[in-house]
Design a protein around this motif. Structure first.
Motif, short mmCIF file in Angstrom:
data_model
loop_
_atom_site.label_atom_id
_atom_site.label_comp_id
_atom_site.label_asym_id
_atom_site.label_seq_id
_atom_site.Cartn_x
_atom_site.Cartn_y
_atom_site.Cartn_z
N GLU A 503 0.79 -1.23 0.00
CA GLU A 503 0.00 0.00 0.00
C GLU A 503 0.83 1.28 0.00
OE1 GLU A 503 -3.58 -0.22 2.14
OE2 GLU A 503 -3.62 -2.40 2.13
N HIS A 583 1.56 2.09 6.79
CA HIS A 583 2.24 0.79 6.63
C HIS A 583 3.75 1.02 6.71
CE1 HIS A 583 -0.97 -1.95 5.06
NE2 HIS A 583 -1.56 -0.81 4.81
N HIS A 666 -9.74 2.73 13.36
CA HIS A 666 -8.77 2.93 12.26
C HIS A 666 -8.64 4.40 11.95
CE1 HIS A 666 -7.75 3.31 7.94
NE2 HIS A 666 -7.02 2.24 8.10
C1 FUC Z 1 -5.29 -2.14 4.77
C2 FUC Z 1 -4.90 -0.84 5.39
C3 FUC Z 1 -6.02 0.07 5.62
C4 FUC Z 1 -7.15 -0.68 6.26
C5 FUC Z 1 -7.52 -1.87 5.44
C6 FUC Z 1 -8.61 -2.69 6.02
O1 FUC Z 1 -5.56 -2.01 3.42
O2 FUC Z 1 -3.96 -0.17 4.64
O3 FUC Z 1 -5.52 1.06 6.48
O4 FUC Z 1 -6.76 -1.13 7.52
O5 FUC Z 1 -6.44 -2.70 5.32
#
Ligand code: FUC
Length: 806
Positions: A503, A583, A666
């Motif tokens: 990500e 991340h 979150h």
């Molecule tokens: C990942 C994270 C997001 C979120 C998602 C459910 O993609 O980068 O922040 O937690 O999971």
């Protein structure tokens, strides 16, 4: 005499752990705020209890109520396009590669199905709009949500629990005055394809989940709320039951679906839900069975980090105050709440905890409330082994075994590879193809990271029969890499291509995540190969395969320290010191992996710290949960506590924090942060890796006196008791469930132990040697580590050992 001694011992124990009872409590109802309602769950059923006097609502979930039906989501055009995508990436044309993959590799069908609610049980109490003496709580020692209040001199009480033995959510309503209980009950549901009805004793909701992204909804569900009363009269309409002038009422909520497994929907939801309704049991019996089943798990761990006046306030006020006052007991409560949640949403035989555990009220939940396996699902299970809930790990272990079957199709169709692969998401149907935007979806490490949980469990239980059972999944995950790794043109390293650092993208290439040989990919491949090698050697299997894996492992890229002193996230030195992305995937090497460790390669240890400082503290909930673990591994208890404080604050506008009911934000609610932080608190008190059980490795000054009982350490050890005063261990009791050398690291001396020399021979404490790192600049100074003592004793299976401070 024996009994008396036992009683005395337990009284003494009770005394030491005398602290405010473990409960979340409030002076006001949740109103219509879902994240103020209190969660109950039995692994299969979830309930959110609002505690509203006049209009009670219990919002209901069942773990297999998902949209869709058995399906696969592999893009059949992928394999043909793969060589060109790989060529473009090695030629530095990442954007072109990503654009091509969007068409050819990304799933064209399901992006993963949605976990959906069943509905609400509504209980309407006429005249209860005005009340006094209001109180509601979630007792996490007994797993019961209770609401009490007074109307016109009558005291009303509601108790709600989700029972594992009864497989029902049980609600008991009572009034202090005979005949004072009058209410109207009905079920409602946000499901489109569902009906609700009532008869003289049951409210029933029956339906089929929706279709989503071209996958037909075929999960049938049936929910029954059976009402029995003492005294009073019961009448009903088409959809509601009216209870008048009763004294108590008991409601059994039973929900079931036709789901058997990810490829079989042949069960009968109606018959199943009826079969769960308890026959001839009394409320006290049901309650006692529930408490016993819950405490079987919960009571294994006790924690005391000290207490203060701050602990006397309601939970929501403590949350607001936490950053300003000394309230160590709030951390203990939050830690135990994490254990409560895991017991409540992940029971043997059931589904693993999804993004919201098992609690979701939205028909289209955030990220589908599915399994995001590029961090979130793994994080959910970090507390399982060490916090003495290994049974709760079982649903995840089973899911990995299932993915190791479905993922073979994806390995073959997308990569022409043997073994199995899963990307960054999965769902009830165990999809394994790349989903969502290709920027996120191409990551092919989900299966391997999950497979490391199979090994992790073995490191705690040492059970070779178990290892043999999960070995095919481990072998398959490693086998995928044998076929999938590509030779990188410059250094001839073997790398994953296409890969991503989950990500995130380098500053120069915003919007383009595609790359080859990202640090996290390399780290996971290294751990996966090492795990398969160890597992095969223990099981004396697959010698030729082991040789192949060893050769490949030698050709993996080393970790690199870049120009800002940071651990490089990518193969090239592209990191931006101003990047605060949530991340920090390359720190996987620091935790949960052990590739970067205090007594390992010092340059990497320093670089990990630099990276963590550059990325900053405040972030989304799960990111902060991870950071607690990282700071614990960096042996910095004060910084770890700072992150806990950031986490234990009311929800922030830009992410992170905690809701009134102590759910992690979150934001919105995601349960991973709860579990990540619970794991981090454990890592501050005890770590078991890099050759030793390290006691109090990251203890902040605020917790200078304390005690914890029941943690588990790798190698089959249980830390039966660990007590400290003035930040020094004063007492340690360890039980060995396996025979082997027990090595302990701590900051003060213990009596009667011999100092350790050489490497720890215990097979559960071996750490594979990583490739020597490449450094942009020579290492300036070595990190300073706290002075510690290292002790050994030879532990025998079944024996318990006690040590006191010198
Ligand atoms: C990942 C994270 C997001 C979120 C998602 C459910 O993609 O980068 O922040 O937690 O999971």
């Amino acid at each position: 005499m024996k009994r008396l001694t036992l009683l005395l011992v337990s009284l003494l124990t009770l005394k030491t752990f005398a602290q405010t009872p473990l409960r979340l409590w409030y002076r006001q109802p949740a109103g219509n705020i879902w994240t103020a309602a209190l969660p109950v769950g039995n692994g299969r059923l979830g309930g959110m209890v609002f505690g509203n006097p006049a209009q009670e609502c219990i919002q209901l979930n069942e773990s297999t109520v998902w949209t869709g039906s058995p399906n696969r989501n592999d893009n059949p055009d992928a394999l043909e396009a793969l060589p060109e995508i790989r060529r473009l990436i090695f030629a530095g044309k990442q954007k072109e590669a990503q654009d091509l993959a969007r068409l050819k590799i990304q799933s064209r069908t399901s992006n993963g199905q949605m976990f959906q609610p069943v509905g609400n049980l509504n209980l309407i109490f006429p005249g209860h709009e005005q009340y006094t003496d209001y109180y509601r709580e979630l007792d996490i020692e007994k797993a019961i949500a209770t609401t009490t209040y007074t109307v016109a001199g009558v005291h009303y009480k509601r108790e709600v629990f989700a029972s594992v033995p009864a497989q029902c959510i049980i609600v008991r309503l009572s009034s202090s005055q005979p005949g004072a209980l009058t209410f109207n009950a009905y079920l409602s549901t946000p499901q489109k394809n569902a009906t609700v009805k009532a008869n003289s004793r049951d409210l029933i909701v029956n339906g089929t989940t929706g279709s989503h992204e071209g996958v037909e909804g075929k999960v049938n569900f049936n929910g029954i709320a059976r009402i029995t009363t003492s005294g009073g009269t019961v009448t009903h309409s088409d959809t509601a039951i009216n209870v008048s002038h009763a004294t108590t009422a008991l409601i059994f909520i039973s929900i079931a679906t036709n789901y058997v497994n990810y490829q079989d929907l042949s069960a009968d939801a109606v018959k199943r839900s009826e079969s769960y309704l308890p026959a001839a049991k009394t409320y006290p019996q049901l309650l006692q069975e529930h408490i016993a089943a819950y405490q079987h798990y919960f009571n294994r761990v006790k924690i005391d980090l000290g207490t203060s006046e701050a602990a006397k306030l309601p939970t929501d006020e403590r949350l607001i105050n936490f950053s300003k006052v000394n309230d160590p007991e709030f951390v203990s409560l939050y830690f135990q709440f994490g254990r409560y949640l895991l017991i409540s949403c992940s029971q043997p035989g059931g589904q693993p905890a999804n993004l919201q555990g098992i609690w979701n009220n939205e028909i289209m939940p955030p990220w589908d409330s599915k399994y995001t396996i590029n961090i979130n699902t793994e994080m959910n299970y970090w507390p399982a082994e060490k916090d003495n809930l290994p049974e709760m790990h079982e649903p995840l272990i089973r899911m990995v075994k299932e993915l190791s079957v479905t993922g073979q199709g994806t390995a073959r169709t997308l990569y022409g590879a043997r073994g199995w692969v899963a990307h960054h998401n999965t769902d009830l149907w165990r999809i394994t193809g790349p989903v969502d935007n290709i920027f996120y979806g191409i990551w092919s490490m989900g299966g391997a990271w999950l497979s490391l949980h199979l090994w992790e469990k073995y490191l705690y239980n040492g059970d070779e029969k178990y290892l043999a059972d999960v070995y095919p999944a481990i072998r398959g995950a490693a086998m995928f890499f044998v076929d999938d790794l590509q030779e990188e043109p410059t250094h001839k390293w073997l790398v994953i291509n296409p890969g991503t650092s989950p990500e995130n993208a380098p500053k120069e290439r915003q919007g383009v995540s595609f790359d080859a040989g990202t640090t996290m990919d390399n780290q996971i491949v290294f751990d996966m190969l090492s795990t398969a090698i160890s597992a095969a050697e223990i099981l004396k299997k697959d010698a030729a395969f082991v040789d192949t894996l060893k050769m490949i492992r030698k050709r993996l890229p080393p970790m690199q320290v870049g120009k800002y002193g940071q651990l490089q996230e990518w193969l090239q030195d592209l990191d931006d010191p101003e990047d605060h992305h949530r991340h920090i995937s390359h720190l996987y090497g620091l935790f949960p992996s052990s590739q970067i460790r205090p007594h390992g390669v010092s340059s990497l240890y320093s670089a990990a710290r630099t990276t963590l400082l550059q990325r900053g503290d405040v972030s989304t909930g799960w990111s902060m949960g991870w950071k607690v673990n990282w700071w614990a591994r960096l042996l910095d208890g004060e910084h770890a506590l700072k992150l806990i404080t950031n986490q234990l604050s009311p929800v922030r506008e830009h992410g992170g924090g905690t809701y009134t009911n102590l759910f992690d934000a979150h934001a919105p609610f995601q349960i991973d942060g709860n579990f990540g932080c619970t794991s981090g608190i454990t890592e501050m008190l005890m770590q078991s890796y890099e050759g030793a059980i390290y006691l109090l490795p990251a203890l902040p000054a605020a917790w200078k006196d304390g005690r914890i009982q029941g943690l588990r350490a790798r190698g089959g050890f249980e830390i039966v008791d660990l007590e400290w005063k003035n930040s020094r261990v004063v007492k340690l009791v360890i039980k060995a469930n396996l025979t082997g050398n027990c090595r302990i690291r701590l900051a003060n001396r213990l009596k009667g132990l011999k100092e350790a020399t050489g490497d720890n021979p215990n097979p559960f404490y071996q750490t594979p040697v990583i490739p020597a790192p490449l450094l942009a600049k020579p290492e300036k100074e070595l990190p300073t580590l706290p002075y510690t003592f290292l002790y050994d004793f030879s532990a025998k299976k079944g024996k318990t050992y006690t040590f006191l401070a010198l």
